[in-house]
Design a protein around this motif. Structure first.
Motif, PDB file in Angstrom:
ATOM      1  N   TRP A 182       0.927  -1.291   0.111  1.00 57.04           N
ATOM      2  CA  TRP A 182      -0.020  -0.015   0.060  1.00 57.04           C
ATOM      3  C   TRP A 182       0.904   1.299  -0.062  1.00 57.04           C
ATOM      4  O   TRP A 182       2.020   1.171   0.702  1.00 57.04           O
ATOM      5  CB  TRP A 182      -0.858  -0.044   1.149  1.00 57.04           C
ATOM      6  CG  TRP A 182      -1.778   1.281   1.461  1.00 57.04           C
ATOM      7  CD1 TRP A 182      -1.346   2.189   2.152  1.00 57.04           C
ATOM      8  CD2 TRP A 182      -2.990   1.451   0.927  1.00 57.04           C
ATOM      9  NE1 TRP A 182      -2.465   3.042   2.110  1.00 57.04           N
ATOM     10  CE2 TRP A 182      -3.419   2.831   1.523  1.00 57.04           C
ATOM     11  CE3 TRP A 182      -3.884   0.693   0.222  1.00 57.04           C
ATOM     12  CZ2 TRP A 182      -4.719   3.236   1.016  1.00 57.04           C
ATOM     13  CZ3 TRP A 182      -5.116   1.126  -0.183  1.00 57.04           C
ATOM     14  CH2 TRP A 182      -5.586   2.630   0.302  1.00 57.04           C
ATOM     15  N   ASP A 192      -1.974   5.006  -3.702  1.00 59.52           N
ATOM     16  CA  ASP A 192      -3.324   4.158  -2.926  1.00 59.52           C
ATOM     17  C   ASP A 192      -4.195   5.274  -2.267  1.00 59.52           C
ATOM     18  O   ASP A 192      -5.499   4.943  -2.671  1.00 59.52           O
ATOM     19  CB  ASP A 192      -2.812   3.089  -2.293  1.00 59.52           C
ATOM     20  CG  ASP A 192      -2.335   2.050  -3.307  1.00 59.52           C
ATOM     21  OD1 ASP A 192      -2.951   1.371  -4.199  1.00 59.52           O
ATOM     22  OD2 ASP A 192      -1.332   1.598  -2.720  1.00 59.52           O
ATOM     23  N   PHE A 196      -7.937   5.210  -3.939  1.00 53.56           N
ATOM     24  CA  PHE A 196      -9.084   4.222  -3.506  1.00 53.56           C
ATOM     25  C   PHE A 196     -10.526   4.687  -3.304  1.00 53.56           C
ATOM     26  O   PHE A 196     -11.491   3.873  -3.731  1.00 53.56           O
ATOM     27  CB  PHE A 196      -8.440   3.324  -2.356  1.00 53.56           C
ATOM     28  CG  PHE A 196      -8.661   3.762  -1.102  1.00 53.56           C
ATOM     29  CD1 PHE A 196      -9.528   3.162  -0.081  1.00 53.56           C
ATOM     30  CD2 PHE A 196      -7.930   5.009  -0.679  1.00 53.56           C
ATOM     31  CE1 PHE A 196      -9.890   3.711   1.183  1.00 53.56           C
ATOM     32  CE2 PHE A 196      -8.342   5.437   0.735  1.00 53.56           C
ATOM     33  CZ  PHE A 196      -9.410   4.740   1.492  1.00 53.56           C
ATOM     34  N   TYR A 211     -11.399  -2.420  -4.493  1.00 53.06           N
ATOM     35  CA  TYR A 211      -9.920  -1.934  -4.503  1.00 53.06           C
ATOM     36  C   TYR A 211      -8.952  -2.668  -3.715  1.00 53.06           C
ATOM     37  O   TYR A 211      -7.944  -3.149  -4.392  1.00 53.06           O
ATOM     38  CB  TYR A 211      -9.900  -0.514  -3.955  1.00 53.06           C
ATOM     39  CG  TYR A 211      -8.632   0.291  -4.479  1.00 53.06           C
ATOM     40  CD1 TYR A 211      -8.524   0.994  -5.647  1.00 53.06           C
ATOM     41  CD2 TYR A 211      -7.353   0.023  -3.554  1.00 53.06           C
ATOM     42  CE1 TYR A 211      -7.573   1.387  -6.007  1.00 53.06           C
ATOM     43  CE2 TYR A 211      -6.269   0.602  -3.895  1.00 53.06           C
ATOM     44  CZ  TYR A 211      -6.333   1.259  -4.874  1.00 53.06           C
ATOM     45  OH  TYR A 211      -4.925   2.071  -5.269  1.00 53.06           O
ATOM     46  N   LEU A 215      -4.588  -5.781  -4.270  1.00 55.93           N
ATOM     47  CA  LEU A 215      -3.423  -5.406  -3.706  1.00 55.93           C
ATOM     48  C   LEU A 215      -2.673  -6.660  -3.647  1.00 55.93           C
ATOM     49  O   LEU A 215      -3.024  -7.651  -3.014  1.00 55.93           O
ATOM     50  CB  LEU A 215      -3.593  -4.715  -2.559  1.00 55.93           C
ATOM     51  CG  LEU A 215      -4.360  -3.240  -2.610  1.00 55.93           C
ATOM     52  CD1 LEU A 215      -4.573  -2.456  -1.246  1.00 55.93           C
ATOM     53  CD2 LEU A 215      -3.566  -2.397  -3.915  1.00 55.93           C
ATOM     54  N   LYS A 228      -1.782   2.152   6.333  1.00 56.55           N
ATOM     55  CA  LYS A 228      -2.714   1.937   5.422  1.00 56.55           C
ATOM     56  C   LYS A 228      -4.420   2.524   5.820  1.00 56.55           C
ATOM     57  O   LYS A 228      -5.020   1.658   6.375  1.00 56.55           O
ATOM     58  CB  LYS A 228      -2.893   0.548   4.979  1.00 56.55           C
ATOM     59  CG  LYS A 228      -1.677  -0.147   4.804  1.00 56.55           C
ATOM     60  CD  LYS A 228      -1.762  -1.483   4.563  1.00 56.55           C
ATOM     61  CE  LYS A 228      -0.564  -2.186   4.483  1.00 56.55           C
ATOM     62  NZ  LYS A 228       0.209  -2.679   5.578  1.00 56.55           N
TER      63      LYS A 228
END
Length: 401
Positions: A182, A192, A196, A211, A215, A228
């Motif tokens: 991330w 990100d 996102f 989303y 990852l 994150k």
């Protein structure tokens, strides 16, 4: 015909003027400084000054769900003013602070406002909301809706099956040690965190889930801490799925009503209707202070402990090493080795709690940039320490013989 058109335009102008005058000053300010896009990271200072106090008032920016307050208000009596060896007015100007409330032993010992903001206004929280979201995980564990923090995240969130999150526990999500890659660079429009919230969801999935499920993994789960925001949004989806209730409703039921918040708050919603749980609670500075008191008092509301007995000792102490001496990360709380801890949001939002001194500091600001660890961020840490020092002075040095 010409007279008819002129008359119609006059009526429309009068109607528009009446509509404008019917709006409160904060909404008028947002309309006068309407951002040109939805990405707050790249708004101007003037746009943020206007929007941070009324994000929930403009549906084009985001829909919102109300966090209802109850009929009884938790009192915040005034105490003796705190005597600080610190130029607070200069500090607030430099921080671009809209609201500052310091509570010691249950009493307000300092309350100041700036940026034409006041106690009746509501300011957005940004990542301060993360600490409220994690507390709702504790509530869901206490209620039995979540069986264990060692359960896999994908057991609760539809759509994560087969993704990197199949190997991640709720505890690892809370401590941001999932090992999933991330980028939280607030200056990068392709990061990100910048992308996102605008992601177009796959059919039937929450936008964040859609989303995050794509990852890749960069480290084994549990071994690496990386901040994150997207994972806190996953936590919010998890709580909603586990409890069967919108996050705003659950927070109202568990804290906002029974503890005695003074005003209704709101929580902004993502494109698929879930609260943006890593961000975006609009509340008064005083009510953010009350949330600090709720945590300081052991998460007890209306005589009932909202979380398990062992929740707060774990949540508010270091569970993950963040590579900063004297600091760590708990369950969505920033922790300090002296026992204090904080909820923090970009652009200068914060709730600082020091249990040993029975201290809560709630502040809202609009820093010139989203983060500035060496500038206004470091200044805020110095301010916290000055308040701590004023309440418990350091011992006098022993004179040499």
């Amino acid at each position: 015909m010409k007279k008819w058109i002129i008359g119609l335009l006059a009526v429309l102008a009068i109607g528009a003027g009446g509509f404008w005058l019917s709006l409160d000053k904060d909404t008028r300010s947002v309309l006068a400084n309407m951002p040109t896009d939805r990405n707050v990271l790249f708004w101007s200072v003037d746009e943020r000054d206007a929007a941070f106090r009324a994000l929930d008032a403009i549906p084009v920016l985001s829909e919102a769900r109300v966090i209802e307050a109850g009929d009884t208000v938790y009192p915040l009596p005034k105490g003796d003013p705190i005597d600080l060896d610190f130029d607070v007015d200069a500090y607030m100007e430099n921080q671009r602070t809209s609201g500052l409330v310091i509570i010691h032993d249950g009493k307000v010992v300092m309350e100041k406002y700036g940026l034409d903001f006041g106690p009746e206004g509501k300011w957005t929280s940004f990542s301060v909301a993360k600490s409220l979201t994690s507390t709702m995980v504790g509530a869901a564990v206490k209620d039995g809706a979540i069986k264990s923090l060692d359960d896999k995240v994908s057991a609760y969130i539809k759509g994560l099956e087969g993704s990197a999150y199949d190997d991640v526990t709720i505890r690892q999500l809370l401590t941001m040690t999932s090992g999933v890659r991330w980028n939280e660079d607030y200056t990068d429009p392709k990061s990100d965190v910048a992308l996102f919230n605008e992601h177009k969801a796959e059919d039937g999935l929450d936008a964040t889930v859609s989303y995050m499920r794509k990852l890749p993994r960069e480290a084994p789960a549990g071994e690496k801490w990386v901040y994150k925001t997207g994972e806190t949004n996953l936590i919010g989806v998890l709580v909603s799925e586990a409890t069967g209730k919108p996050l705003a409703e659950y927070l109202s039921e568990k804290v906002w009503k029974p503890f005695g918040m003074e005003q209704d708050a709101t929580w902004l919603l993502g494109s698929t209707g879930h609260e943006i749980s890593g961000c975006c609670i609009q509340a008064s500075t005083r009510d953010f202070g009350r949330f600090g008191l709720f945590i300081l008092g052991g998460a007890i509301a209306d005589g009932n402990r909202v979380v398990p007995d062992d929740w707060l000792p774990a949540a508010t102490t270091k569970q993950a090493d963040i590579g900063a001496p004297g600091r760590g990360y708990g369950y969505q709380w920033w922790t300090n080795d002296d026992g204090s801890f904080a909820a923090q949001g970009i652009f200068g939002q914060g709730i600082f709690i020091d249990p040993a001194r029975k201290l809560v500091i709630a502040s809202n600001s609009n820093w010139p940039t989203a983060t500035d660890y060496d500038g206004v961020g470091a200044e805020r840490e110095r301010f916290y320490k000055a308040v701590q020092q004023a309440l418990t002075p350091a011992p006098e040095p022993i004179a040499a013989n």
